[in-house]
Design a protein around this motif. Sequence first.
Motif, PDB file in Angstrom:
ATOM      1  N   MET A   1      46.905  61.603  12.011  1.00 25.10           N
ATOM      2  CA  MET A   1      48.107  62.046  12.984  1.00 25.10           C
ATOM      3  C   MET A   1      48.699  61.563  13.384  1.00 25.10           C
ATOM      4  O   MET A   1      50.536  60.520  13.867  1.00 25.10           O
ATOM      5  N   ALA A   2      48.114  59.514  12.831  1.00 27.33           N
ATOM      6  CA  ALA A   2      48.482  59.040  13.605  1.00 27.33           C
ATOM      7  C   ALA A   2      50.414  58.179  12.616  1.00 27.33           C
ATOM      8  O   ALA A   2      51.214  57.187  12.576  1.00 27.33           O
ATOM      9  N   LEU A   6      53.877  57.166  14.101  1.00 27.22           N
ATOM     10  CA  LEU A   6      54.882  56.480  13.442  1.00 27.22           C
ATOM     11  C   LEU A   6      56.015  56.936  13.061  1.00 27.22           C
ATOM     12  O   LEU A   6      56.283  56.197  13.557  1.00 27.22           O
ATOM     13  N   ILE A   7      55.600  57.994  12.126  1.00 23.84           N
ATOM     14  CA  ILE A   7      57.537  58.097  11.743  1.00 23.84           C
ATOM     15  C   ILE A   7      58.451  58.715  12.871  1.00 23.84           C
ATOM     16  O   ILE A   7      59.618  58.311  12.812  1.00 23.84           O
ATOM     17  N   MET A  43      57.679  53.461  21.513  1.00 24.93           N
ATOM     18  CA  MET A  43      57.238  51.733  21.657  1.00 24.93           C
ATOM     19  C   MET A  43      55.627  52.675  22.194  1.00 24.93           C
ATOM     20  O   MET A  43      54.096  51.480  21.743  1.00 24.93           O
ATOM     21  N   GLY A  44      55.628  53.222  22.476  1.00 26.97           N
ATOM     22  CA  GLY A  44      54.474  53.752  22.892  1.00 26.97           C
ATOM     23  C   GLY A  44      53.691  54.602  21.760  1.00 26.97           C
ATOM     24  O   GLY A  44      52.159  54.613  21.610  1.00 26.97           O
ATOM     25  N   GLY A  45      54.502  55.394  20.759  1.00 24.55           N
ATOM     26  CA  GLY A  45      54.255  55.896  19.813  1.00 24.55           C
ATOM     27  C   GLY A  45      53.528  54.857  18.296  1.00 24.55           C
ATOM     28  O   GLY A  45      52.178  54.862  17.928  1.00 24.55           O
ATOM     29  N   GLY A  58      51.773  49.268  10.297  1.00 24.72           N
ATOM     30  CA  GLY A  58      52.528  49.885  11.090  1.00 24.72           C
ATOM     31  C   GLY A  58      53.829  49.487  11.447  1.00 24.72           C
ATOM     32  O   GLY A  58      54.665  50.054  12.146  1.00 24.72           O
ATOM     33  N   TYR A  59      53.323  47.886  11.704  1.00 29.08           N
ATOM     34  CA  TYR A  59      54.852  47.767  12.136  1.00 29.08           C
ATOM     35  C   TYR A  59      56.061  47.697  11.545  1.00 29.08           C
ATOM     36  O   TYR A  59      57.050  48.168  11.894  1.00 29.08           O
TER      37      TYR A  59
END
Length: 104
Positions: A1-2, A6-7, A43-45, A58-59
């Motif tokens: 799910m992450a 992120l996408i 940003m929340g995602g 991730g970044y």
Amino acid sequence: MAWVVLIVAGVLETVWAVALEASKGFSRPVPSLVFTVALALSMGGLAYAMRGIPLGTGYAVWVGIGAIGTALYGMAVMGDAVTAARVTCLVLILGGVVGLKVLH
């Protein structure tokens, strides 16, 4: 799910970048509102995704999706130049994003 979050957050980075330009220095209310909402969701995602994805991966993926999306929008809609060199650079960024996902 992450990764899904992120996408989506990366795509929202493209949305807020485009809205920022359309806001003309925050002088236009609708694009300014779109910018604010898309930025907060993006940003929340990113923050949510980083619970399960390492910081650097991730970044980099988030920025890569936003950069590619914004550049493609610029070329497709805003008349930015489409050159072999620019397309090659975008393919290299895409390769890095995919590589980070695969090697995660």
